[in-house]
Scaffold this motif. Structure first.
Motif, mmCIF file in Angstrom:
data_model
loop_
_atom_site.group_PDB
_atom_site.id
_atom_site.type_symbol
_atom_site.label_atom_id
_atom_site.label_comp_id
_atom_site.label_asym_id
_atom_site.label_seq_id
_atom_site.Cartn_x
_atom_site.Cartn_y
_atom_site.Cartn_z
ATOM 1 N N GLY A 189 74.152 68.922 142.030
ATOM 2 C CA GLY A 189 74.825 70.223 142.108
ATOM 3 C C GLY A 189 75.279 70.711 140.753
ATOM 4 N N LEU A 190 75.866 69.807 139.966
ATOM 5 C CA LEU A 190 76.322 70.183 138.628
ATOM 6 C C LEU A 190 75.141 70.609 137.766
ATOM 7 C CD1 LEU A 190 78.585 70.245 136.487
ATOM 8 C CD2 LEU A 190 77.956 67.923 135.916
ATOM 9 N N ALA B 189 72.329 71.870 138.785
ATOM 10 C CA ALA B 189 71.875 73.193 139.231
ATOM 11 C C ALA B 189 72.785 74.289 138.692
ATOM 12 C CB ALA B 189 71.844 73.234 140.758
ATOM 13 N N LEU B 190 74.089 74.011 138.720
ATOM 14 C CA LEU B 190 75.061 75.008 138.236
ATOM 15 C C LEU B 190 74.838 75.291 136.753
ATOM 16 C CD1 LEU B 190 77.321 76.514 139.594
ATOM 17 C CD2 LEU B 190 78.907 74.775 138.835
ATOM 18 N N PHE C 194 72.137 74.855 135.074
ATOM 19 C CA PHE C 194 70.863 75.560 134.896
ATOM 20 C C PHE C 194 71.032 77.049 135.176
ATOM 21 C CE2 PHE C 194 66.651 77.012 135.917
ATOM 22 C CZ PHE C 194 65.855 76.317 135.041
#
Lengths: 99, 272
Positions: free
Chosen positions: A8-9, A11-12, A14
């Motif tokens: 998740g981190l 993706a954030l 990115f």
């Protein structure tokens, strides 16, 4: 340690990098945002390597670092040569090829 | 997991700082924070080699390259807020947020299966395992990397090289030019006069005295003159007045000189 928070981190980070590439006008800052995206990918590579229990992901992250280093060298050389001729590092100013 | 929840907010804030800060130098510093935090994440996830490489290559080399180019190109340049494509900024932000939302909510939840962990793969040590992979299965990729690096070096050299368009000016040319200016405009061909030298001041902001007692304008730096910090004639008045002022400062200021009327005294005054 679970895997999802890391992904998740990543993706954030990115997504933040992608927004930066689209929004910022200074070529150097755009480059930094590209680096941020590459780093986010590296984080997910390392995370998936741990999740799957083999080191291929870490090797991939290593190659990404090598490519990023080469890309930064050439990209910054391009920025410097553009700055030398146009006295500006803004991506909007280099628009001579536009119709 | 505690370290993760400590580091993650810092990373997100710093990443936002990269995008949002007006000055490019602040962006670079925020990016350095993100990269060091990432290195710690690698260390947490059993990747000590990448931890070291991240700090050495990314934070050490690449960030320094960024800062170097920033200094070269000009640090004080801030982004313009004028949009060349109408509404581009808004659309970009909305699309980026949607993209991030999809990634975080969908992709990050899609991983299924137990986490194996790297205990077995790192049994011989992380560097050993990586080397085994790098020089067996990925050896061709590794070789291709060398070609990439050579190409990058050549590219940087070609792009940064500048052709000399005019012949180099020799000392003789410069001297001829100077004499030409002297002949046409009467510009003095020699050195500029040095500023006055007084022990009570930083000498550079005190103009030199001309033989008639007035101050020489060109003896001080133009920058100081424009800034208005030149001590214009602070000591350029009558020598006797200056002497009295010096004596009024106290005896420890130095020697009490003979009557300040002779020309020789005038010289001595200057290098007090």
């Amino acid at each position: 340690m679970t895997v999802e928070p890391f992904i998740g981190l990543s993706a954030l980070l990115f997504a933040i990098g992608a927004i930066g590439v689209l929004v910022r006008r200074n070529a150097i800052v755009v480059f930094m945002c590209v680096e941020l995206m590459l780093n986010a990918c590296n984080l997910s590579f390392v995370t998936f390597a741990r999740a799957h229990g083999n080191l291929d992901g870490q090797v991939a992250a290593f190659f990404v670092m090598v490519v990023a280093a080469a890309e930064v060298v050439v990209g910054l050389a391009i920025i410097v040569s553009i700055f030398r001729t146009r006295r500006s590092a803004s991506v909007d100013d280099a628009s001579l090829l536009k119709l | 997991m505690t370290a993760f929840w400590l580091l993650a907010p810092i990373m997100v804030v710093a990443a936002l700082g990269v995008v949002l800060s007006r000055k490019a130098v602040h962006s670079a510093l925020c990016l350095a924070v993100v990269m060091i935090s990432l290195a710690m994440m690698y260390a947490m996830q059993d990747a000590p080699f990448l931890f070291a490489v991240q700090i050495i290559v990314y934070t050490g080399a690449i960030m320094m390259l960024f800062l170097f180019v920033l200094m070269l190109v000009g640090v004080d340049k801030t982004d313009s807020l004028v949009e060349t494509i109408k509404g581009q900024r808004l659309v970009a932000i909305v699309l980026g947020l949607l993209f991030g939302g999809v990634l975080v909510t969908v992709v990050a939840q899609a991983f299924v299966g137990p986490v194996v962990g790297l205990g077995e793969a790192n049994a011989d040590g992380n560097v050993h395992g990586l080397a085994k992979l790098l020089f067996n299965r990925y050896v061709f990729a590794f070789e291709a990397t060398s070609a990439l690096l050579i190409t990058a070096v050549l590219g940087a050299m070609v792009l940064a090289h500048r052709e000399r368009l005019e012949p180099r000016r020799t000392q003789r040319d410069l001297a001829l030019e100077r004499m030409q200016r002297y002949a046409e405009h009467g510009e003095h061909p020699g050195n500029l006069p040095t500023p006055g030298v007084y022990a009570r001041h930083n000498a550079v902001d005190v103009p030199a005295l001309l033989p008639d007692g007035s101050t020489s304008e060109i003896s001080t730096s133009k920058t100081l003159r424009d800034r208005g910090v030149v001590r214009d004639g602070a000591f350029a008045g009558d020598v006797s007045v200056t002497m009295r002022r010096l004596e009024a400062d106290g005896p420890e200021r130095g020697r009490v000189e003979p009557p300040p009327s002779t020309p020789a005294r005038h010289d001595g005054e200057e290098d007090l």
